[in-house]
Design an enzyme around this catalytic site. Sequence first.
Site, mmCIF file in Angstrom:
data_model
loop_
_atom_site.group_PDB
_atom_site.id
_atom_site.type_symbol
_atom_site.label_atom_id
_atom_site.label_comp_id
_atom_site.label_asym_id
_atom_site.label_seq_id
_atom_site.Cartn_x
_atom_site.Cartn_y
_atom_site.Cartn_z
ATOM 1 N N GLY A 199 0.810 -1.214 0.000
ATOM 2 C CA GLY A 199 0.000 0.000 0.000
ATOM 3 C C GLY A 199 0.842 1.262 0.000
ATOM 4 N N THR A 202 -1.048 6.201 4.677
ATOM 5 C CA THR A 202 -2.296 6.223 5.438
ATOM 6 C C THR A 202 -2.063 6.833 6.815
ATOM 7 O OG1 THR A 202 -4.289 4.955 5.978
ATOM 8 C CG2 THR A 202 -2.166 3.950 6.545
ATOM 9 N N ALA A 258 -8.793 0.618 5.066
ATOM 10 C CA ALA A 258 -7.605 0.407 4.239
ATOM 11 C C ALA A 258 -6.973 -0.934 4.604
ATOM 12 C CB ALA A 258 -6.600 1.534 4.458
ATOM 13 N N GLY A 303 -3.314 -3.193 4.028
ATOM 14 C CA GLY A 303 -1.929 -3.273 3.550
ATOM 15 C C GLY A 303 -1.206 -4.344 4.341
ATOM 16 N N GLY A 326 -1.934 -5.321 8.258
ATOM 17 C CA GLY A 326 -3.330 -5.724 8.147
ATOM 18 C C GLY A 326 -4.266 -4.651 7.655
ATOM 19 N N ALA A 375 -7.043 -1.099 8.620
ATOM 20 C CA ALA A 375 -7.419 0.014 9.501
ATOM 21 C C ALA A 375 -8.826 0.428 9.128
ATOM 22 C CB ALA A 375 -6.453 1.182 9.346
ATOM 23 N N CYS A 415 -3.777 6.642 0.496
ATOM 24 C CA CYS A 415 -3.499 5.529 -0.412
ATOM 25 C C CYS A 415 -3.044 5.995 -1.793
ATOM 26 C CB CYS A 415 -4.712 4.602 -0.537
ATOM 27 S SG CYS A 415 -5.272 3.944 1.048
#
Length: 235
Positions: A82, A85, A143, A145, A156, A158, A174
Amino acid sequence: MIKDMGQLVILNLPKVRYLDAWELQRKLHSLRVENLIPDTLILLEHYPVITLGKFGKEENLLKTKEELNGLRIEYFHVDRGGDITYHGPGQLVGYFIFRVEGVKDFIFKIENALIKLLDEYGIESGIDVKNPGVWVGNKKIAAIGVTIKKRVSYHGFALNVNNDLTPFSFIIPCGLKDKEVTSIKEETHCDVNFEDLKNKMGLFLFKEFYFSEFRIIKFSSYVEDSILEELLGGQ
């Protein structure tokens, strides 16, 4: 035939600094690679932090490091997938220390569990095949990632719950200039009981990954040695 995944351990942690959680993940990753612990899910909140993934672009940060310091927001380059963030209080973060057989299926199950959770709050959401995560219309609410090394994951998702969305204006979330962000509170106009939501998320992931049993270990304060001792002592 659906494969029984065995036991899931859920670590319910309080608010944790990003670097502390990152270090914990690395240690748990090594233990999972060596089969010393079962698949482990970490659920927590972070103090304000902006992270840039390994494929992220620095220009997606719209504040200087000095401005972030003044706002008491930490900033780190990290080894997840990703782009960029934000994490902060009121946002649910989930980290997966899981043995992974197929990456696409792994991500799909995370997205599906989040969609089912949001449905519990009356929020219709879905996925965007071009952009990982979970969306409410054109707005990202969760999100994702992850990183997978030696067939074991860490990092993981969010999920925006009750958190202030203002810090997302300090970045291009992102790396997507034409997208916005939202939260459960923004969509429902209600504060969410955070512990209740944590429990629901754990249950949906337990079901989505077809585990046969789970164990929840809740900590009122963050002490890494205590977490490792409790986790290893239960094996």
